[in-house]
Write an enzyme that holds these catalytic residues in place. Structure first.
Site, mmCIF file in Angstrom:
data_model
loop_
_atom_site.group_PDB
_atom_site.id
_atom_site.type_symbol
_atom_site.label_atom_id
_atom_site.label_comp_id
_atom_site.label_asym_id
_atom_site.label_seq_id
_atom_site.Cartn_x
_atom_site.Cartn_y
_atom_site.Cartn_z
ATOM 1 N N ARG A 70 0.793 -1.230 0.000
ATOM 2 C CA ARG A 70 0.000 0.000 0.000
ATOM 3 C C ARG A 70 0.824 1.277 0.000
ATOM 4 N NH1 ARG A 70 -5.310 -1.940 3.283
ATOM 5 N NH2 ARG A 70 -6.036 -3.223 1.563
ATOM 6 N N GLU A 107 2.589 -8.330 13.609
ATOM 7 C CA GLU A 107 1.673 -8.553 14.726
ATOM 8 C C GLU A 107 1.164 -9.989 14.745
ATOM 9 O OE1 GLU A 107 -0.116 -5.072 12.546
ATOM 10 O OE2 GLU A 107 1.853 -5.993 12.482
#
Length: 185
Positions: A70, A107
């Protein structure tokens, strides 16, 4: 840019962001930027605000470095506005030719980031851009790759920062400029 115009652009960006609970795994509130990209005025607002910040804070920039995938959406737009080049940091196995590689933790998993060995000359001043900062794993990996390339990282730019995950702390001494901040839950 007038403060009212800046506020209007931030409001437009905030209105377009949407949250998806429990994506990609339970407990994560995913902040989706896709509605920003569907709205040309909103995409322009993001680019305008990044450009304003960079022109005020960093008069000399050589390259924009975008993170897979992105960062590739906003990075070239900003690079074009600033009249500088754009460099890719990609996932493992996506770049041709000799690359520098680094493994890092996310994460919810592990990943590898790569940059072409000849993408950046020693001493070049770069800005790193991505859509979102959570724990900082991806941005940290990119900054480490850039350190190996002997680049000077001026700043990290993100559309959204999840403040409670302390990614900006992990990135120190590099600073982070974010347009919008949230908590992760």
């Amino acid at each position: 840019m007038a403060e009212s115009s800046r506020a209007q652009k931030l409001e437009l960006i905030t209105q377009r962001l949407r949250g998806f609970p429990d994506f990609p795994i339970k407990g994560i509130l995913f902040r989706d930027i896709c509605p920003i990209l569907k709205d040309p005025k909103c995409t322009a607002a993001v680019t305008d605000l990044f450009e304003e910040y960079v022109r005020k804070k960093h008069p000399i920039v050589d390259l924009i470095v975008g993170l897979d995938a992105r960062g590739f959406l906003f990075g070239p737009l900003l690079a074009q506005r600033l009249g500088v080049g754009f460099v890719l940091v990609r996932k493992k196995g996506k770049l041709p030719g000799p690359v520098k590689s680094l493994s890092y933790d996310l994460e919810y998993g592990k990943a590898d980031a790569e940059i072409q060995e000849d993408a950046i000359a020693p001493g070049q001043k770069v800005l790193v851009i991505d859509d979102l900062l959570a724990t900082g794993g991806t941005l940290c990996a990119a900054c480490e790759l850039l350190k190996v390339q002997q680049a000077v990282v001026l700043d990290c730019l993100v559309v959204v920062e999840l403040k409670d995950l302390s990614g900006a702390e992990r990135l120190k001494p590099h600073t982070v400029f974010s347009l919008v901040s949230y908590d992760s839950t």
